[in-house]
Structures are given as C-alpha cells and as structure tokens.
Design a protein around this motif. Sequence first.
Motif, PDB file in Angstrom:
ATOM      1  N   ARG A 116       8.024   2.132  11.808  1.00 30.79           N
ATOM      2  CA  ARG A 116       7.666   3.187  12.753  1.00 30.79           C
ATOM      3  C   ARG A 116       7.439   4.464  11.938  1.00 30.79           C
ATOM      4  N   SER A 117       6.233   4.586  11.442  1.00 34.69           N
ATOM      5  CA  SER A 117       5.884   5.705  10.570  1.00 34.69           C
ATOM      6  C   SER A 117       4.436   6.071  10.796  1.00 34.69           C
ATOM      7  N   HIS A 118       4.145   7.361  10.728  1.00 34.06           N
ATOM      8  CA  HIS A 118       2.774   7.843  10.870  1.00 34.06           C
ATOM      9  C   HIS A 118       2.107   8.041   9.508  1.00 34.06           C
ATOM     10  N   ARG A 119       2.838   7.765   8.440  1.00 34.08           N
ATOM     11  CA  ARG A 119       2.284   7.974   7.108  1.00 34.08           C
ATOM     12  C   ARG A 119       1.441   6.767   6.698  1.00 34.08           C
ATOM     13  N   PRO A 120       0.367   6.959   5.940  1.00 36.48           N
ATOM     14  CA  PRO A 120      -0.377   5.831   5.382  1.00 36.48           C
ATOM     15  C   PRO A 120       0.550   4.969   4.525  1.00 36.48           C
ATOM     16  N   ASP A 121       0.374   3.645   4.614  1.00 34.36           N
ATOM     17  CA  ASP A 121       1.332   2.762   3.945  1.00 34.36           C
ATOM     18  C   ASP A 121       1.364   2.948   2.431  1.00 34.36           C
ATOM     19  N   LEU A 122       0.211   3.218   1.808  1.00 29.75           N
ATOM     20  CA  LEU A 122       0.193   3.396   0.354  1.00 29.75           C
ATOM     21  C   LEU A 122       0.942   4.670  -0.046  1.00 29.75           C
ATOM     22  N   GLU A 123       0.813   5.687   0.772  1.00 33.22           N
ATOM     23  CA  GLU A 123       1.559   6.924   0.524  1.00 33.22           C
ATOM     24  C   GLU A 123       3.067   6.669   0.641  1.00 33.22           C
ATOM     25  N   LEU A 124       3.429   5.860   1.626  1.00 37.51           N
ATOM     26  CA  LEU A 124       4.843   5.541   1.822  1.00 37.51           C
ATOM     27  C   LEU A 124       5.388   4.707   0.660  1.00 37.51           C
ATOM     28  N   VAL A 125       4.585   3.758   0.181  1.00 41.47           N
ATOM     29  CA  VAL A 125       4.982   2.936  -0.971  1.00 41.47           C
ATOM     30  C   VAL A 125       5.232   3.812  -2.192  1.00 41.47           C
ATOM     31  N   LYS A 126       4.344   4.782  -2.419  1.00 41.89           N
ATOM     32  CA  LYS A 126       4.514   5.670  -3.571  1.00 41.89           C
ATOM     33  C   LYS A 126       5.787   6.497  -3.434  1.00 41.89           C
ATOM     34  N   ALA A 127       6.077   6.950  -2.222  1.00 43.16           N
ATOM     35  CA  ALA A 127       7.296   7.731  -1.995  1.00 43.16           C
ATOM     36  C   ALA A 127       8.548   6.873  -2.206  1.00 43.16           C
ATOM     37  N   LEU A 128       8.506   5.629  -1.797  1.00 42.84           N
ATOM     38  CA  LEU A 128       9.650   4.738  -2.017  1.00 42.84           C
ATOM     39  C   LEU A 128       9.935   4.575  -3.516  1.00 42.84           C
ATOM     40  N   ILE A 129       8.876   4.482  -4.299  1.00 40.50           N
ATOM     41  CA  ILE A 129       9.045   4.328  -5.745  1.00 40.50           C
ATOM     42  C   ILE A 129       9.554   5.627  -6.370  1.00 40.50           C
ATOM     43  N   GLU A 130       8.876   6.730  -6.076  1.00 40.69           N
ATOM     44  CA  GLU A 130       9.189   7.993  -6.753  1.00 40.69           C
ATOM     45  C   GLU A 130      10.514   8.598  -6.294  1.00 40.69           C
ATOM     46  N   ASP A 131      10.830   8.444  -5.008  1.00 43.63           N
ATOM     47  CA  ASP A 131      12.013   9.131  -4.463  1.00 43.63           C
ATOM     48  C   ASP A 131      13.226   8.214  -4.298  1.00 43.63           C
ATOM     49  N   PHE A 132      12.988   6.897  -4.215  1.00 46.01           N
ATOM     50  CA  PHE A 132      14.103   5.988  -3.943  1.00 46.01           C
ATOM     51  C   PHE A 132      14.199   4.839  -4.953  1.00 46.01           C
ATOM     52  N   GLN A 133      13.266   4.790  -5.897  1.00 40.47           N
ATOM     53  CA  GLN A 133      13.284   3.808  -6.995  1.00 40.47           C
ATOM     54  C   GLN A 133      13.326   2.367  -6.505  1.00 40.47           C
ATOM     55  N   VAL A 134      12.460   2.065  -5.545  1.00 41.04           N
ATOM     56  CA  VAL A 134      12.298   0.687  -5.091  1.00 41.04           C
ATOM     57  C   VAL A 134      10.818   0.468  -4.785  1.00 41.04           C
ATOM     58  N   GLY A 135      10.260  -0.639  -5.296  1.00 47.24           N
ATOM     59  CA  GLY A 135       8.837  -0.910  -5.150  1.00 47.24           C
ATOM     60  C   GLY A 135       8.559  -2.037  -4.171  1.00 47.24           C
ATOM     61  N   VAL A 136       7.561  -1.838  -3.301  1.00 47.55           N
ATOM     62  CA  VAL A 136       7.096  -2.856  -2.360  1.00 47.55           C
ATOM     63  C   VAL A 136       5.571  -2.787  -2.319  1.00 47.55           C
ATOM     64  N   LEU A 137       4.931  -3.659  -1.531  1.00 53.47           N
ATOM     65  CA  LEU A 137       3.476  -3.632  -1.399  1.00 53.47           C
ATOM     66  C   LEU A 137       3.070  -3.141  -0.015  1.00 53.47           C
ATOM     67  N   PRO A 138       1.938  -2.438   0.072  1.00 57.97           N
ATOM     68  CA  PRO A 138       1.457  -1.942   1.371  1.00 57.97           C
ATOM     69  C   PRO A 138       0.811  -3.049   2.191  1.00 57.97           C
ATOM     70  N   GLY A 139       1.012  -3.003   3.504  1.00 55.05           N
ATOM     71  CA  GLY A 139       0.456  -4.022   4.371  1.00 55.05           C
ATOM     72  C   GLY A 139      -1.053  -3.987   4.468  1.00 55.05           C
ATOM     73  N   SER A 140      -1.674  -2.835   4.184  1.00 58.08           N
ATOM     74  CA  SER A 140      -3.129  -2.737   4.296  1.00 58.08           C
ATOM     75  C   SER A 140      -3.843  -3.660   3.322  1.00 58.08           C
ATOM     76  N   THR A 141      -3.212  -3.951   2.192  1.00 59.67           N
ATOM     77  CA  THR A 141      -3.855  -4.858   1.232  1.00 59.67           C
ATOM     78  C   THR A 141      -3.903  -6.290   1.758  1.00 59.67           C
ATOM     79  N   PHE A 142      -3.120  -6.574   2.806  1.00 60.00           N
ATOM     80  CA  PHE A 142      -3.114  -7.889   3.459  1.00 60.00           C
ATOM     81  C   PHE A 142      -3.926  -7.869   4.753  1.00 60.00           C
ATOM     82  N   GLY A 143      -4.714  -6.804   4.944  1.00 64.08           N
ATOM     83  CA  GLY A 143      -5.597  -6.730   6.094  1.00 64.08           C
ATOM     84  C   GLY A 143      -5.021  -6.039   7.307  1.00 64.08           C
ATOM     85  N   MET A 144      -3.820  -5.499   7.205  1.00 66.13           N
ATOM     86  CA  MET A 144      -3.192  -4.820   8.340  1.00 66.13           C
ATOM     87  C   MET A 144      -3.494  -3.335   8.264  1.00 66.13           C
TER      88      MET A 144
END
Length: 389
Positions: free
Chosen positions: A326-354
């Motif tokens: 439940r977020s209004h942020r673009p998923d890639l922006e959120l992924v970058k924030a997770l890495i830079e601010d929380f040191q955990v990496g995941v993949l954005p759903g948009s790359t899977f067509g969502m």
Amino acid sequence: MNQRLTRMEAIQSPVIPLIGEWVSQTPGTISLGQGVAFYPPPPTVIEALQRRLINQPLHQYHSVTGLPSLIEAITQKLAQDNQVDVSNNQAVVVTAGANMGFLNAVLAITQVKDEIILNTPYYFNHEMAIRIAGCEPVCVPTDDQYQPQLEALASAITPRTRAIVTISPNNPTGAIYPESTLRAVNQLCRTHGIYHIHDEAYDYFAYDSTPIFSPAAIADSDNHTISLYSFSKAYGLAGWRMGYMLIPSDLLLAIKKIQDTNLICPPLASQYAALACLAEGKSYSQQFLPEMGRCRLQLLKALASISEYCRLVTPQGAFYCFLQLRSHRPDLELVKALIEDFQVGVLPGSTFGMTHGCYLRIAYGALREETASLGISRLVTGIKALSVK
C-alpha cells in the motif's frame, strides 16, 4: 539501423544488474533480489571434472543437442521425478540454462509479429525473449491467488497466437498450479493447434506437501508440449549455465539450427557437471529444503504481522514471495530506498509486468537461518516506513 534500435529500445533493460549495482554501492546490504539457492553444487561435481580433465580433454566441440550420456540421464530423471516418459515423438535438448531453452522455443515456433500468451505477473526474461524474436507478448492477468484464468486465456487467443506459457512452481509469485489447471491449459492449446510452453525450473521446490504436476506427463500431449528445466536451482549450478528442454520431435531440426548458430554446443564442462548432479539425484536438494522452508515460514510470519501495509498470497513453491504494498511511490523508487535506507534488496514488480500498483518480489532462497532474521527485520521495517496503512 534505426528500426533495429527502436525494436531493442522497446525491450526492458535487465533489472538484476541495476539492483546489484545499487546493492554494491551500499555495503552490508542483504540481498533478497536475485533468485539463487544458498547451497553450492555437490562436491562430486568437482571430483568428476578433475577425473574428466585427466582422461579426456574438454576443449573440443561436441554434439549440438548435448552428450548422449547426459540426455540418457535426463530421460531417466524425467521418468522418475516428473512422471514423464519420453516418447519417440519427443527429443531432449541440453541448453545453456532454461532461458536459452525458452528463446530456442520461441524462435522455432514463431514468425515476426506472432503472439505468445503470458500469465501476468510473468517472468521478465520470457517477455524479453518474445520481444527480441520480433513477436508480441500478450499478457493475461492471473486471479487474486496468482492462478491462471482459463476463460481469459481462451479469449486472448488469436490467429497469430503460437503458444501459451505457464510456470509452476512460479517465478515470481511462488504459486503452484494444480494438475487440473495445467491439464485445462494443455487441452486449450491442443484444441487451438498451438504450443503449451511449460517452465519447470523449480520442479523440486514445493512446501506443505503441495504436488507439482508436469504437463508433459499428459497422454498424447507430446506433439504440442514444450517443457523447460534447469540445473541452476536444484543443484546450485546457476553460474554453470545448464538446462534442458523436452520438445516435439518435429521441432528438433529447427532447434538444432538455432542452437548451432547461438552456441554450437552446450558447454562440455558444464554438461559433465550436470551428469554428476543427476547421479546425486533429487535427494541432494531435498536435504537443504528444511532450512529453506524455515526461512520461508519466518518470512511469512513477519509479513503477516504487517498486513495493514501489504497484501501477501502465501507461496507454495519455488523460493519467492510476491508482495503488494500500500504505497503511492513507484516501485523502483521504493526498491532504491529499501537498499539505501534499510540495507535490504528486492526486485520491483513492474519488471514482472505489474505496472498498476506497487509490487515487490522477495527471494528467500539465498538466506541462511543465521542471517534470515536480520534481513527480514530490515525488510519489515522498511515496508512500514515506506508504505501507508
């Protein structure tokens, strides 16, 4: 030249190298991005290659479809583990990974502007391969449990359709498709005279006693079913690039032409490594699944505790969770924030067509129990901070 550039520009860029670069720029980040298993190949792989190097050099070309001994071992594996008896109307082709098998299949069965139906969310390399071949991916949404919708698939078929693609256990959702669903998809393909391409790269990864079904086991399906498999996951052999495909025999000449052009022959050292893996058998990966399963349960429990921030469909196989935030942020922006601010990496759903909504793919296969708690804690903290209730 400009037309070629335009077509390639329409293909999405690989996201894993981008995420990997961000992770490397943030030391200490725990990656839940790339789908890899935590364990290495069997020790017998190195032993077998050492013996082979002494007795037989590996620097010569070999058969375009693979070593006869490896093809025989794969045929036995399919019968024993997948209940697939390879018929005279089928052929096994060894490939440099399951991705190559998929591209081989698309090139063999299509002409430019043909269509391939994908269930959404799709595996991004499948969509990319279809576009590289000059064809059009037709994306059909799955239901709210990430299961195929048969009526929607049937409605998506046109005179240009050449195949329907299924993946079970699924990447990116972890869903396992029931036998009844896969039989229905296979029958749909038979009825319309198109191919059923089924990706089984995770055929050893199921939880809660959920059965895995191989469409190639369906009687009289051998003329229209293409099955793809991989050594990367079950045997920790990702970097060795080794997979195989089971195809109708009438596609064999076309596949030979494609593979000879792209590869000449599957890497010989990797084939002997795969042969050593098959000698170990399914039991090799099964010894590691309890630990992977415990990490899975730990992750599911943690995500369930923050259900006000996200929606999770419990995955039954592979080693992925597909999370809707439940977020209004673009998923890639959120992924970058997770890495830079929380040191955990995941993949954005948009790359899977969502492309509508905010989704993340979480890969837990690389986690060990001693690091799982920290990685999951960072993920949960980051989701809470970056989402809205």
